[in-house]
Enzyme design. Structure first.
Site, mmCIF file in Angstrom:
data_model
loop_
_atom_site.group_PDB
_atom_site.id
_atom_site.type_symbol
_atom_site.label_atom_id
_atom_site.label_comp_id
_atom_site.label_asym_id
_atom_site.label_seq_id
_atom_site.Cartn_x
_atom_site.Cartn_y
_atom_site.Cartn_z
ATOM 1 N N ARG A 24 28.161 9.588 -72.033
ATOM 2 C CA ARG A 24 27.363 9.220 -73.211
ATOM 3 C C ARG A 24 27.778 7.817 -73.678
ATOM 4 O O ARG A 24 28.968 7.574 -73.936
ATOM 5 C CB ARG A 24 27.591 10.229 -74.322
ATOM 6 C CG ARG A 24 26.966 9.882 -75.671
ATOM 7 C CD ARG A 24 25.471 9.954 -75.652
ATOM 8 N NE ARG A 24 24.935 9.867 -77.025
ATOM 9 C CZ ARG A 24 23.648 9.705 -77.295
ATOM 10 N NH1 ARG A 24 22.769 9.630 -76.295
ATOM 11 N NH2 ARG A 24 23.241 9.642 -78.539
ATOM 12 N N GLN B 289 38.325 5.375 -80.366
ATOM 13 C CA GLN B 289 39.555 6.116 -80.636
ATOM 14 C C GLN B 289 39.284 7.450 -81.318
ATOM 15 O O GLN B 289 39.956 8.455 -81.018
ATOM 16 C CB GLN B 289 40.485 5.268 -81.513
ATOM 17 C CG GLN B 289 41.876 5.871 -81.676
ATOM 18 C CD GLN B 289 42.777 4.993 -82.537
ATOM 19 O OE1 GLN B 289 42.600 4.932 -83.742
ATOM 20 N NE2 GLN B 289 43.709 4.302 -81.894
ATOM 21 N N GLU C 181 45.604 44.180 -76.084
ATOM 22 C CA GLU C 181 44.416 43.402 -76.420
ATOM 23 C C GLU C 181 44.783 42.035 -76.972
ATOM 24 O O GLU C 181 44.211 41.015 -76.573
ATOM 25 C CB GLU C 181 43.558 44.179 -77.419
ATOM 26 C CG GLU C 181 42.188 43.561 -77.640
ATOM 27 C CD GLU C 181 41.253 44.485 -78.393
ATOM 28 O OE1 GLU C 181 40.493 45.215 -77.745
ATOM 29 O OE2 GLU C 181 41.286 44.473 -79.644
#
Length: 382
Positions: A271, A282, A245
């Site tokens: 955007r 930045q 798992e």
């Protein structure tokens, strides 16, 4: 270790992504809102072999090596936006199917693996209790001898797939004097057996399409043939489940991280604020760059853990490292994605807030981040 994909692995990855995108994402907002576990989608996943990836074909599985399993689960996490379904599939496969495959008798494998692999049955792994999560030594569920079988009494909680499971690998104390190592036994238990019931179903912050709840055992009789592995050998069964798992569940996380990175890059390009795409700032660009670094590091850790799971006698250290690093990277990537999307990221329709809700659980299930650090420290002799 050479992680270059073979032609077969490329086909597995591409085919899984295509399948997931086409078959698993419909009506997701509604299913998440209503906490719906879809048996129909479960059967669809079985159609391409997800529930039996490493199981030999003789028992109804796909017969893949551990690294190829990781590649498929990564592709599933990338293509399927339903984190709850991916989690339920992984819990079923890695913590129920794999222990039966690795520790079951031939009779048990012949009986249970085909229906677990073909989507007929949903499996669960039942060890957690109200007072014994990380502390398995505090387990209170007991199994006592009764003729040619055992009577199991107790309860389990926070069981993934519990409310819908047809079969569960259940751990119970069979010799309290021996403690966890030698005193705990794993049993294969079927839904519908007298004395086996489901308790509360819980509402969760995330992974809402993956049901979780309580299992209750009231003088449940199981025959000796229900013992998985050996009497007193429950710790070995549990260790197998946790190694598989922790090594492979995080493969799905890697796929999610890649999808979130692509979503963030696309949003940062489209955007615009102050006359330019926000990716030109930045602060935004560096956040996205960090996502890329975390993704590549997580992928390498996952592939290495999967390779070592297949090729070494013990991969517990690698499993703990991968589980810790990848789950915490997933959580940070999901949070950064929400931040980058600003107010839109807080809205359900953009689907990144759900990824964050789902990601929170990754640092808790299969052993918390704190437990993984403790395991790593012990391997270092501390």
């Amino acid at each position: 270790m050479d992680f270059a994909f073979s032609d077969e692995q490329k086909q597995l990855r591409d085919g899984t992504i295509r399948f997931a995108r086409e078959a698993l994402n419909a009506d997701l907002l509604e299913r998440d809102r209503d906490q719906v576990f879809s048996r129909e989608l479960w059967r669809e996943c079985a159609r391409i072999g997800i529930q039996g990836l490493p199981v030999p074909e003789d028992y109804g599985g796909t017969g893949l090596d551990a690294l190829s399993c990781a590649i498929v689960l990564e592709a599933l996490g990338y293509g399927c936006r339903d984190g709850g379904l991916v989690f339920s599939l992984s819990a079923h496969l890695l913590a129920c199917v794999v222990p039966i495959w690795r520790h079951g008798s031939d009779e048990q494998k012949q009986r249970w693996l085909p229906p677990l692999c073909d989507g007929t049955l949903v499996g669960a792994h039942a060890i957690t209790e109200a007072d014994s999560g990380s502390d398995t030594f505090a387990m209170r569920t007991r199994a006592r001898r009764d003729g040619d079988g055992w009577l199991i009494t107790g309860s389990k909680t926070f069981i993934s797939n519990g409310p819908v499971a047809d079969l569960a690998v259940v751990f119970a104390v069979t010799d309290a004097d021996k403690g966890y190592h030698g005193g705990v036994t794993a049993f294969i238990v079927e839904r519908g057996m007298p004395g086996f019931g489901c308790g509360q179903k819980f509402e969760k912050m995330g992974l809402r399409t993956s049901p979780v709840g309580e299992l209750v055992f009231d003088e449940l009789f199981v025959p000796d043939s229900a013992v998985l592995g050996q009497v007193g050998g429950g710790s070995a069964v549990f260790a197998t489940a946790m190694d598989w798992e922790r090594c492979l569940l995080v493969a799905g996380h890697v796929g999610i991280m890649e999808r979130l990175l692509e979503t963030s890059v696309a949003y940062a390009r489209s955007r615009r604020q102050f006359g330019q795409p926000i990716g030109k700032f930045q602060a935004v660009a560096h956040r996205v760059a960090d996502m890329k670094v975390q993704l590549e590091a997580a992928r390498l850790l996952t592939y290495r853990a999967a390779w070592r799971l297949q090729n070494l006698r013990n991969a517990s250290l690698d499993a703990a490292i991968a589980k810790l690093a990848v789950s915490e990277s997933l959580l940070k990537t999901a949070l950064d994605t929400v931040h980058l999307h600003g107010g839109n990221g807080f809205m359900v329709e953009y689907e990144v807030e759900r990824a964050l809700r789902d990601a929170v659980g990754s640092t808790i299930y299969s052993g918390t981040s704190e437990m993984q650090r403790s395991i790593i420290a012990r391997w270092l002799g501390l």
